[in-house]
Each structure stands twice: as C-alpha cells, then as structure tokens.
Design a protein around this motif. Structure first.
Motif, mmCIF file in Angstrom:
data_model
loop_
_atom_site.group_PDB
_atom_site.id
_atom_site.type_symbol
_atom_site.label_atom_id
_atom_site.label_comp_id
_atom_site.label_asym_id
_atom_site.label_seq_id
_atom_site.Cartn_x
_atom_site.Cartn_y
_atom_site.Cartn_z
ATOM 1 N N ILE A 1 0.827 -1.211 0.000
ATOM 2 C CA ILE A 1 0.000 0.000 0.000
ATOM 3 C C ILE A 1 0.858 1.257 0.000
ATOM 4 C CG2 ILE A 1 -1.678 1.315 1.352
ATOM 5 C CD1 ILE A 1 -2.763 -1.446 2.316
ATOM 6 N N LEU A 2 1.889 1.292 0.848
ATOM 7 C CA LEU A 2 2.696 2.510 0.957
ATOM 8 C C LEU A 2 3.567 2.730 -0.272
ATOM 9 C CD1 LEU A 2 3.705 2.630 4.728
ATOM 10 C CD2 LEU A 2 1.656 3.468 3.563
ATOM 11 N N ARG A 3 3.949 1.665 -0.949
ATOM 12 C CA ARG A 3 4.644 1.841 -2.230
ATOM 13 C C ARG A 3 3.739 2.556 -3.228
ATOM 14 N NH1 ARG A 3 6.091 -4.264 -2.662
ATOM 15 N NH2 ARG A 3 5.899 -3.952 -4.907
ATOM 16 N N THR A 4 2.449 2.274 -3.153
ATOM 17 C CA THR A 4 1.489 2.923 -4.045
ATOM 18 C C THR A 4 1.214 4.352 -3.600
ATOM 19 O OG1 THR A 4 0.476 0.754 -4.387
ATOM 20 C CG2 THR A 4 -0.772 2.668 -5.127
ATOM 21 N N VAL A 5 1.152 4.582 -2.279
ATOM 22 C CA VAL A 5 0.920 5.927 -1.752
ATOM 23 C C VAL A 5 1.953 6.908 -2.296
ATOM 24 C CG1 VAL A 5 1.093 7.325 0.362
ATOM 25 C CG2 VAL A 5 -0.297 5.253 0.347
ATOM 26 N N GLU A 6 3.197 6.473 -2.391
ATOM 27 C CA GLU A 6 4.268 7.365 -2.855
ATOM 28 C C GLU A 6 3.981 7.955 -4.232
ATOM 29 O OE1 GLU A 6 8.572 7.035 -1.464
ATOM 30 O OE2 GLU A 6 8.035 4.964 -1.952
ATOM 31 N N LYS A 7 3.266 7.203 -5.062
ATOM 32 C CA LYS A 7 2.994 7.665 -6.424
ATOM 33 C C LYS A 7 2.076 8.888 -6.445
ATOM 34 C CE LYS A 7 3.278 2.892 -8.133
ATOM 35 N NZ LYS A 7 2.528 1.786 -8.795
ATOM 36 N N TYR A 8 1.306 9.087 -5.373
ATOM 37 C CA TYR A 8 0.337 10.181 -5.325
ATOM 38 C C TYR A 8 0.914 11.456 -4.708
ATOM 39 C CZ TYR A 8 -3.323 6.697 -6.287
ATOM 40 O OH TYR A 8 -4.094 5.718 -6.850
ATOM 41 N N LEU A 9 2.060 11.346 -4.059
ATOM 42 C CA LEU A 9 2.613 12.477 -3.316
ATOM 43 C C LEU A 9 3.508 13.342 -4.190
ATOM 44 C CD1 LEU A 9 3.568 10.635 -0.006
ATOM 45 C CD2 LEU A 9 1.544 12.030 -0.442
ATOM 46 N N PRO A 10 3.659 14.623 -3.839
ATOM 47 C CA PRO A 10 4.571 15.496 -4.588
ATOM 48 C C PRO A 10 6.003 14.974 -4.503
ATOM 49 C CG PRO A 10 3.172 16.772 -3.100
ATOM 50 C CD PRO A 10 2.982 15.337 -2.742
ATOM 51 N N GLN A 11 6.755 15.188 -5.551
ATOM 52 C CA GLN A 11 8.157 14.779 -5.543
ATOM 53 C C GLN A 11 9.008 15.699 -4.679
ATOM 54 O OE1 GLN A 11 9.541 11.998 -6.983
ATOM 55 N NE2 GLN A 11 7.383 11.472 -7.276
ATOM 56 N N GLN A 12 8.554 16.951 -4.498
ATOM 57 C CA GLN A 12 9.321 17.942 -3.754
ATOM 58 C C GLN A 12 8.527 18.399 -2.534
ATOM 59 O OE1 GLN A 12 12.490 19.173 -4.811
ATOM 60 N NE2 GLN A 12 12.354 17.425 -6.175
ATOM 61 N N VAL A 13 8.986 18.045 -1.336
ATOM 62 C CA VAL A 13 8.380 18.504 -0.086
ATOM 63 C C VAL A 13 9.496 19.017 0.799
ATOM 64 C CG1 VAL A 13 7.075 17.870 1.973
ATOM 65 C CG2 VAL A 13 6.484 16.853 -0.226
ATOM 66 N N LEU A 14 9.355 20.257 1.304
ATOM 67 C CA LEU A 14 10.409 20.872 2.103
ATOM 68 C C LEU A 14 10.035 20.916 3.580
ATOM 69 C CD1 LEU A 14 11.315 23.915 -0.159
ATOM 70 C CD2 LEU A 14 12.444 21.699 -0.025
ATOM 71 N N PRO A 15 10.955 20.550 4.480
ATOM 72 C CA PRO A 15 10.679 20.686 5.912
ATOM 73 C C PRO A 15 10.577 22.153 6.316
ATOM 74 C CG PRO A 15 12.547 19.224 5.510
ATOM 75 C CD PRO A 15 12.257 19.933 4.226
ATOM 76 N N VAL A 16 9.858 22.427 7.411
ATOM 77 C CA VAL A 16 9.778 23.783 7.935
ATOM 78 C C VAL A 16 10.805 23.943 9.048
ATOM 79 C CG1 VAL A 16 7.346 23.968 7.394
ATOM 80 C CG2 VAL A 16 8.031 23.166 9.649
ATOM 81 N N ASN A 17 10.977 25.193 9.492
ATOM 82 C CA ASN A 17 11.905 25.512 10.580
ATOM 83 C C ASN A 17 13.355 25.199 10.231
ATOM 84 O OD1 ASN A 17 9.685 26.240 11.986
ATOM 85 N ND2 ASN A 17 9.723 24.551 13.432
ATOM 86 N N LYS A 18 13.664 25.115 8.960
ATOM 87 C CA LYS A 18 15.031 24.808 8.569
ATOM 88 C C LYS A 18 15.227 25.258 7.125
ATOM 89 C CE LYS A 18 18.303 20.939 8.209
ATOM 90 N NZ LYS A 18 18.461 19.474 8.347
#
Length: 287
Positions: free
Chosen positions: A256-273
C-alpha cells in the motif's frame, strides 16, 4: 561376500546437505504483486490490508504447532530451512509478550506487532526495498509540518512512516494508554488542514490508532479530515488470530505505501530549517 559398513565409513558416505537460506527471495515474493492504484474505499483497503500473501508465509515449527486447530494456521507453512531469517522475523511477531501498562507499553506492542516486522521485511527484500523510515516523535525540530498549534499543543504524530528521503509522509499513527477514542481525537487535531502542496493527489491518508493491545486502522479522506473512517478489524494483537492479522497488515502495508508514494509530490520541504530544492523543471525553491 557382504561387507559390513562401520559407523565411521557410513559417516564418510553420507553427505550433509545444507539448505540455502533464500529469505531475501521469499520475502521479495511475499511483497508482490504491486498495486496499480489505491483502493477507492475503506472496505476495499481493508480487504487488501488483511489479505493473505500470494507467496507462502513461513514460520518456525514450534510457532506453527502453537496455532493448534485455529483457522489462521492455513495462512502459514513450516519453514523447511530455506527461509530461516524470514521465518524468525515472522515468528517473533507472533510470539512477543503483550504489555498492559501505560502509553509506553502501547508503543512497545505497536512496535512488536507492526512496525518492526514491516521495517525488517522492507530491509530484507531485494528489488522491493523502499528504505521506508518509521519515526517516532522525539521532539526533533526537523519536521515537514508545524510543530505546535496556536495553543502550543504538539501537532506531531506519535509515529509516522516516511519515504526514504525522510520528507514525505506515507502513514501516521497515534497511541494512548487506555482507549482508542482518545487517539482518534488526536487525528482530528493534528490533521486540521489538507494541503495539496504536502499531500499532492493522495485521496486519503492511511492511519491507525492504538491503545493497549488494540489497533484500529483508519483513513483520513481529503476534504473530510474531521471524520476518520475505520477499517476492520479493531483488536489486532490480543490473540493468535489477531497476531496473524497484524502480521498480514505488516506485509500488505508495504504494498500500500509503495502505491501511496505515487500520489505524493516529488518535492516537499521541511519547515523551521533552511532548505534548497532543485525542481526537475529547473527552478530552485528556498524555505
């Protein structure tokens, strides 16, 4: 004339054949086939989450015998020596001792029944290894979400599974000492907004709540974060049947989580850094 073969001669004539441990290949087979897409509903997700793997699920002989006449016995086979490592991982999950104290004991039960088997299976697989990162909230300032609400309450989940880069959230969970309802309330508080910048095209976020020996899976739908939908069953670790279902969940979570990755943005930035990210299209973002 017949010649009696002595014990020493017999030992020389008997070849001791060692069985090769093919745990990696068998683990790889258990984590197949890949899902083409996420199921549309909580019921469909539950059917996948607790489905028996296509490949045989090997366990140690004493564990197999402990099933007795339970129907879950049909889900497993006795390891013939060809999957020693894999059988040990699965058998440990089925035999650990449950603890019934405070929230720390709930965390131990969650780790033993779901998180560690999931992590070990991911590490053992060859081509299917994703480098998933199970992480617990330890007050780490590096986060992909705000740390505190306006009332200074923590917005960090008790635990999450992230992608290999450590940035993208694939699953989260909440733990309580006594009742599941309190953990579910934490979902509502800590998922106050649904941002496409963070969740992309994900239709829902898979979560679970835990208290004592109880584990309940939920989905938090996009656009309906205040009403998590439960995925049967509730008590995953209380008896051998529940242990078996939790083990199936640990295996199928990988699919399931391998499939979830396909739906998420390729670029996500952490906050506070301060972060610098180069987008594939060529532009640079700083945060």
């Amino acid at each position: 004339m017949l010649q009696v073969i002595g014990t020493e001669s017999l030992l020389r004539l008997t070849a001791v054949v060692s069985v090769e441990d093919t745990s990696e290949m068998q683990c790889e087979a258990m984590l197949q086939p890949a899902l083409p897409a996420l199921p549309l509903s909580a019921d469909q997700l539950a059917a996948i989450l607790f489905a028996r793997p296509v490949h045989a699920t090997p366990v140690q002989q004493d564990v197999f015998q402990s099933f007795g006449s339970s129907p879950v016995k049909q889900m497993f086979v006795v390891d013939d020596g060809s999957a020693v490592t894999l059988a040990r991982i699965l058998s440990n999950q089925l035999t650990f001792k449950l603890l019934f104290g405070g929230e720390a004991d709930t965390a131990y039960n969650v780790n033993s029944s779901l998180i560690m088997p999931f992590f070990h299976l991911d590490s053992l697989a060859n081509n299917s290894c994703q480098g998933f990162l199970p992480v617990r909230d330890k007050g780490d300032p590096d986060s992909t979400m705000p740390l505190l609400s306006g009332t200074s309450a923590s917005l960090r989940s008790d635990g999450v599974i992230r992608s290999m880069d450590g940035h993208r959230l694939l699953l989260k969970w909440e733990e309580e000492a006594d009742v599941l309802a309190a953990a579910v309330e934490d979902f509502k508080v800590k998922t106050a907004r649904w941002s496409k910048l963070y969740y992309g095209q994900l239709p829902y976020l898979l979560t679970f709540a835990a208290a004592k020996s109880h584990i309940q899976f939920y989905i938090i739908e996009r656009g309906n974060v205040a009403q998590p939908q439960d995925c049967w069953p509730k008590d995953l670790t209380g008896d051998m049947s529940g242990r078996a279902k939790a083990l199936l969940a640990a295996v199928n979570l990988h699919l399931i989580l391998r499939t979830v990755e396909k739906y998420l943005p390729q670029q996500v930035l952490p906050v506070n850094k301060l972060q610098v990210s180069c987008n594939p299209q060529g532009y640079i973002r700083e945060l």
